[in-house]
Design a protein around this motif. Structure first.
Motif, mmCIF file in Angstrom:
data_model
loop_
_atom_site.group_PDB
_atom_site.id
_atom_site.type_symbol
_atom_site.label_atom_id
_atom_site.label_comp_id
_atom_site.label_asym_id
_atom_site.label_seq_id
_atom_site.Cartn_x
_atom_site.Cartn_y
_atom_site.Cartn_z
ATOM 1 N N THR A 186 0.971 -1.223 0.136
ATOM 2 C CA THR A 186 -0.037 0.131 -0.066
ATOM 3 C C THR A 186 0.656 1.249 0.096
ATOM 4 O OG1 THR A 186 0.052 0.206 2.347
ATOM 5 C CG2 THR A 186 -1.639 -1.217 1.367
ATOM 6 N N PRO A 187 0.155 2.353 -0.211
ATOM 7 C CA PRO A 187 1.247 3.624 0.079
ATOM 8 C C PRO A 187 2.042 3.737 1.220
ATOM 9 C CG PRO A 187 -0.965 4.356 -0.838
ATOM 10 C CD PRO A 187 -1.080 2.651 -0.575
ATOM 11 N N ASP A 188 1.656 3.162 2.324
ATOM 12 C CA ASP A 188 2.295 3.175 3.483
ATOM 13 C C ASP A 188 3.278 2.167 3.573
ATOM 14 O OD1 ASP A 188 0.569 5.034 4.771
ATOM 15 O OD2 ASP A 188 -0.596 3.749 5.536
ATOM 16 N N SER A 189 3.420 1.205 2.788
ATOM 17 C CA SER A 189 4.536 0.135 2.988
ATOM 18 C C SER A 189 5.162 0.237 1.499
ATOM 19 C CB SER A 189 3.968 -1.241 2.983
ATOM 20 O OG SER A 189 2.966 -1.492 2.266
ATOM 21 N N ALA A 190 5.130 1.201 0.562
ATOM 22 C CA ALA A 190 5.804 1.040 -0.731
ATOM 23 C C ALA A 190 7.282 1.084 -0.506
ATOM 24 C CB ALA A 190 5.318 1.986 -1.672
#
Length: 305
Positions: A186-190
């Protein structure tokens, strides 16, 4: 894995794109971990888009309809995905489009999906396959999940069947992914993990026989130099923990949470990338705001010996 009745849920916030043009296969072949030439009119494939350092920028679900290749990814990834891929098009005859303005995505999730009670969605495809049913693509991701995608006008007759229940779990689609050991970026884990840390080699999301792609050197080196020292594990917890929360062992950080979803009992199930060691039964804790024990839960696949 699920003992709840089937639910049809709206997945409109997920990323949904298409690669068009006569060079779409060769273009994606040079960008993704997957051998996209293995796509057929019936199957689907998992893939990852990596940085030059081998870190996963996006995790993707791919399928083919005619000459077009469709792409599904988690919420919030559209701009990141398209802005990363488009500069590499150069002279390739490829067009990448965001389909969210014109297409709709639903998810069917739960137990007994092949039951006769689902008369409004009969004869689902086998696990690992997809079909075209009245203009709607039905992808059977697992025994408990079907992704439904198509032009909004075609999808509207399914809308009356959307689940209105307020009973837990609140996010059955995400919960099923956690139980399947499917760690999506997700954007938080890219750019935090390489594909093997997310177990994408174990779900068939990496081809080690294809040609070059961005990040291949790191991904291949990790594969051929031996077992990955980090893997995604599944845990149970009493409380929610945001993506990026540290996972501790003996007070030291050994990993990070990459997904956390409430289950039917309003407890939480999560996936976390952790350093592995030889301990037979290591004890883990989540590190925010105070430590909480995490119980290791099984995954539906095994790690390499």
């Amino acid at each position: 894995m699920f003992d709840t009745a089937p639910r049809l849920i709206d997945l409109h916030s997920r990323t949904h794109c298409v690669a068009q043009g006569e060079d779409n296969l060769s273009f994606l072949q040079g960008q993704l971990t997957q051998d996209v030439h293995q796509l057929t009119p019936q199957n689907f494939l998992w893939a990852a888009l990596c940085s030059s350092k081998g870190r996963v920028l996006a995790t993707l679900l791919l399928w083919r309809q005619g000459a077009e290749i469709y792409i599904d990814a988690p919420h919030g990834m559209s701009e990141r995905l398209l802005s990363r891929l488009r500069p590499y098009i150069l002279r390739s005859r490829v067009t990448l489009l965001d389909l969210r303005p014109t297409h709709t995505t639903f998810g069917l999730v739960g137990a007994n999906l092949d039951s006769q009670s689902l008369h409004w969605l009969p004869d689902l495809p086998a696990v690992g396959q997809h079909d075209d049913w009245h203009g709607i693509t039905r992808l059977r991701l697992s025994a408990h999940r079907v992704l439904l995608s198509g032009p909004t006008a075609q999808m509207e007759f399914l809308r009356p069947h959307l689940s209105a229940t307020t009973l837990p779990p609140a996010d059955p689609w995400g919960l099923a992914a956690v139980r399947e050991g499917l760690a999506e970026v997700t954007p938080d884990s890219a750019e935090l993990f390489i594909p093997q840390w997310l177990n994408w080699d174990l779900i068939g999301g990496i081809s080690f026989k294809k040609g070059c792609y961005t990040g291949q050197e790191i991904v291949a080196r990790t594969h051929y130099l031996g077992q990955s020292k980090r893997r995604t594990l599944r845990f149970l917890s009493q409380h929610p923990h945001p993506v990026g929360t540290s996972v501790l062992r003996a007070g030291e950080k050994v990993g990070e949470i990459c997904a956390c979803v409430a289950n039917e009992q309003s407890q939480h199930e999560l996936l976390a990338v952790v350093h592995l060691d030889a301990a037979a039964e290591p004890t883990y804790e989540a590190g925010t705001p105070t430590t909480e024990p995490l119980l290791v839960a099984p995954l539906p696949y095994a790690f390499p010996a």
